[in-house]
Design an enzyme around this catalytic site. Structure first.
Site, PDB file in Angstrom:
ATOM      1  N   ASP A  50      11.446  62.712  30.791  1.00 50.21           N
ATOM      2  CA  ASP A  50      11.778  63.378  32.051  1.00 50.21           C
ATOM      3  C   ASP A  50      11.834  64.887  31.813  1.00 50.21           C
ATOM      4  O   ASP A  50      12.397  65.327  30.800  1.00 50.21           O
ATOM      5  CB  ASP A  50      13.157  62.855  32.494  1.00 50.21           C
ATOM      6  CG  ASP A  50      13.426  63.135  33.955  1.00 50.21           C
ATOM      7  OD1 ASP A  50      13.306  64.315  34.356  1.00 50.21           O
ATOM      8  OD2 ASP A  50      13.741  62.180  34.685  1.00 50.21           O
ATOM      9  N   ALA A  73       4.531  66.126  38.713  1.00 49.85           N
ATOM     10  CA  ALA A  73       5.692  65.223  38.795  1.00 49.85           C
ATOM     11  C   ALA A  73       6.663  65.678  39.877  1.00 49.85           C
ATOM     12  O   ALA A  73       7.561  66.470  39.609  1.00 49.85           O
ATOM     13  CB  ALA A  73       6.399  65.173  37.441  1.00 49.85           C
ATOM     14  N   TYR A 140      11.239  69.017  51.403  1.00 51.04           N
ATOM     15  CA  TYR A 140      10.079  68.845  50.517  1.00 51.04           C
ATOM     16  C   TYR A 140       9.272  70.141  50.445  1.00 51.04           C
ATOM     17  O   TYR A 140       9.022  70.680  49.362  1.00 51.04           O
ATOM     18  CB  TYR A 140       9.205  67.687  51.021  1.00 51.04           C
ATOM     19  CG  TYR A 140       7.858  67.631  50.359  1.00 51.04           C
ATOM     20  CD1 TYR A 140       7.749  67.411  48.996  1.00 51.04           C
ATOM     21  CD2 TYR A 140       6.686  67.821  51.109  1.00 51.04           C
ATOM     22  CE1 TYR A 140       6.507  67.378  48.383  1.00 51.04           C
ATOM     23  CE2 TYR A 140       5.441  67.783  50.495  1.00 51.04           C
ATOM     24  CZ  TYR A 140       5.362  67.564  49.137  1.00 51.04           C
ATOM     25  OH  TYR A 140       4.139  67.548  48.524  1.00 51.04           O
ATOM     26  N   LEU A 189      -1.297  57.565  55.317  1.00 56.98           N
ATOM     27  CA  LEU A 189      -2.110  56.922  56.354  1.00 56.98           C
ATOM     28  C   LEU A 189      -3.269  56.095  55.802  1.00 56.98           C
ATOM     29  O   LEU A 189      -3.427  54.928  56.176  1.00 56.98           O
ATOM     30  CB  LEU A 189      -2.648  57.992  57.332  1.00 56.98           C
ATOM     31  CG  LEU A 189      -3.463  57.412  58.482  1.00 56.98           C
ATOM     32  CD1 LEU A 189      -2.593  56.571  59.401  1.00 56.98           C
ATOM     33  CD2 LEU A 189      -4.146  58.532  59.273  1.00 56.98           C
TER      34      LEU A 189
HETATM   35  N1  UDP Z   1       0.573  58.346  60.176  1.00 63.52           N
HETATM   36  C1  UDP Z   1       0.499  57.354  61.147  1.00 63.52           C
HETATM   37  N2  UDP Z   1       0.839  56.075  60.802  1.00 63.52           N
HETATM   38  C2  UDP Z   1       1.260  55.742  59.552  1.00 63.52           C
HETATM   39  C3  UDP Z   1       1.332  56.756  58.551  1.00 63.52           C
HETATM   40  C4  UDP Z   1       0.973  58.043  58.906  1.00 63.52           C
HETATM   41  O1  UDP Z   1       0.138  57.610  62.285  1.00 63.52           O
HETATM   42  O2  UDP Z   1       1.581  54.580  59.306  1.00 63.52           O
HETATM   43  C5  UDP Z   1       0.175  59.709  60.524  1.00 63.52           C
HETATM   44  C6  UDP Z   1       1.242  60.743  60.244  1.00 63.52           C
HETATM   45  O3  UDP Z   1       2.127  60.861  61.337  1.00 63.52           O
HETATM   46  C7  UDP Z   1       0.386  61.988  60.029  1.00 63.52           C
HETATM   47  C8  UDP Z   1      -0.901  61.456  59.429  1.00 63.52           C
HETATM   48  O4  UDP Z   1      -0.916  60.062  59.725  1.00 63.52           O
HETATM   49  O5  UDP Z   1       0.074  62.595  61.264  1.00 63.52           O
HETATM   50  C9  UDP Z   1      -0.971  61.633  57.930  1.00 63.52           C
HETATM   51  O6  UDP Z   1       0.243  61.170  57.378  1.00 63.52           O
HETATM   52  P1  UDP Z   1       0.453  61.018  55.812  1.00 63.52           P
HETATM   53  O7  UDP Z   1       1.845  60.487  55.597  1.00 63.52           O
HETATM   54  O8  UDP Z   1      -0.680  60.226  55.245  1.00 63.52           O
HETATM   55  O9  UDP Z   1       0.306  62.483  55.251  1.00 63.52           O
HETATM   56  P2  UDP Z   1       1.065  63.872  55.621  1.00 63.52           P
HETATM   57  O10 UDP Z   1       0.203  64.526  56.662  1.00 63.52           O
HETATM   58  O11 UDP Z   1       2.444  63.532  56.091  1.00 63.52           O
HETATM   59  O12 UDP Z   1       1.039  64.605  54.332  1.00 63.52           O
END
Ligand code: UDP
Length: 325
Positions: A50, A73, A140, A189
């Site tokens: 770590d 990480a 984040y 997504l």
């Molecule tokens: N998203 C969605 N359904 C899901 C997961 C994500 O509609 O089950 C949408 C989310 O709101 C965002 C886009 O897909 O607009 C990409 O999300 P992800 O978490 O992949 O990446 P981020 O843009 O948050 O880094």
């Protein structure tokens, strides 16, 4: 070069270790396996440890004279960072300072940092270039921006040179099929849609249909993991040769809505699956698209897999082979 890949058992780090190794570099992966997988470390040496532990860092830096460090990480879930900010500031910021201090102690001067589009917050304009104001809206993004800011001061105080690469949406998998994306829980997504297509998940939810975009769903810039890694390799090579510290936004510059991504996956997989309209996910800007002109011109970086069909095809091959459907 001899490169320390911190977080090399994770999604991006494992692809990076492979690329470095295949390009003839000596790789050591340091990973605490909190979210990574031992079997994702297929190239180079592995040390379990770590970055919060200075004695492990001293051992690693004493055993090899590294030309540079790549740091992957970190915790990456926006929603979790809102609920548990301490986890994010502790690991992503404080523990990264521990890593930087070890580099200073051992006179390692070149650092490549995984940053994020989340440092920009709700965009004032798109595509987002490097000059865009940085005003993250969640812990984040803040934790990553704090590292970028600390790096400016480490350079002044200690001569530590860095390249910060702000990723837009990393997706896809190793075209050889050896490595892929495995988050638990999965929140991204593309893998979630693929899980719906393969039957591992009942449906995919569209988080919000009332955004100010053409079809009302969020628009993102999806970049192939291999293209992301190639930008790291070029950036590190230049940094070691003395290019000086840089900041680059990395994406393809093409926005795809959630609905468009679902349509692409349906075509690529020839599978049908349930799609549900759901509430907005807190903290999601309507549109995030990168202006990567600077990376293209200064690094001569040319994304090889900038077609979303290819990106999702590679991820689909991983989903099918790894999860055995
Ligand atoms: N998203 C969605 N359904 C899901 C997961 C994500 O509609 O089950 C949408 C989310 O709101 C965002 C886009 O897909 O607009 C990409 O999300 P992800 O978490 O992949 O990446 P981020 O843009 O948050 O880094």
């Amino acid at each position: 070069m001899k490169i320390l890949v911190v977080g090399g058992a994770g999604y991006i780090g494992s692809h990076m270790a492979k690329m470095l190794s295949k390009s003839g570099h000596h790789v050591v992966t340091l990973d605490n396996l909190s979210t990574g997988y031992r079997d994702a470390v297929k190239y180079g040496e592995f040390v379990e440890g770590d970055i919060a532990d200075s004695s492990i860092l001293d051992q690693v830096f004493s055993s090899t004279r590294f030309d540079g460090v790549m740091h992957f990480a970190s915790y990456i879930e926006v929603g979790e960072s809102v609920i548990d900010p301490g986890k994010y500031f502790r690991n992503n910021f404080s523990n990264t300072l521990n890593l930087l201090d070890a580099m200073v102690r051992h006179d390692v001067k070149n650092f490549i940092f995984s940053s994020t589009a989340a440092i920009f917050g709700e965009p004032d304009y798109v595509p987002i270039d490097e000059k865009h104001p940085k005003k993250p809206i969640n812990p984040y993004g803040k934790s990553k921006l704090m590292v970028e800011q600390a790096l400016e001061d480490y350079e002044k105080a200690h001569g530590l040179q860095s390249v910060c690469l702000r990723y837009f949406n990393a997706a896809g998998a190793d075209p050889d099929g050896e490595l892929g994306e495995r988050h638990n829980p999965e929140t991204h997504l593309v893998p979630l849609i693929l899980q719906a297509a393969s039957g591992r998940r009942d449906a995919i939810s569209i988080f919000g249909r009332d955004y100010s975009t053409a079809d009302g769903s969020c628009v993102r810039d999806y970049i192939h993991i291999v293209d992301l890694c190639s930008a790291h390799l070029i950036a590190l090579t230049k940094l070691v040769k003395g290019s000086g510290s840089k900041r680059y936004n990395l994406g393809n510059g093409n926005g795809f809505s959630v609905i468009e991504v679902i349509e692409v996956v349906k075509k690529v997989t020839s599978r049908s699956f349930n799609v549900i309209e759901a509430e907005r996910r807190p903290g999601d800007p309507a549109t995030l698209v990168a202006d990567s002109t600077l990376a293209r011109s200064e690094l001569n970086w040319v994304p090889e897999y900038d077609d979303l069909s290819v990106i999702t095809q590679h991820a689909w091959e991983w989903e099918m082979s790894h999860f055995n459907h």
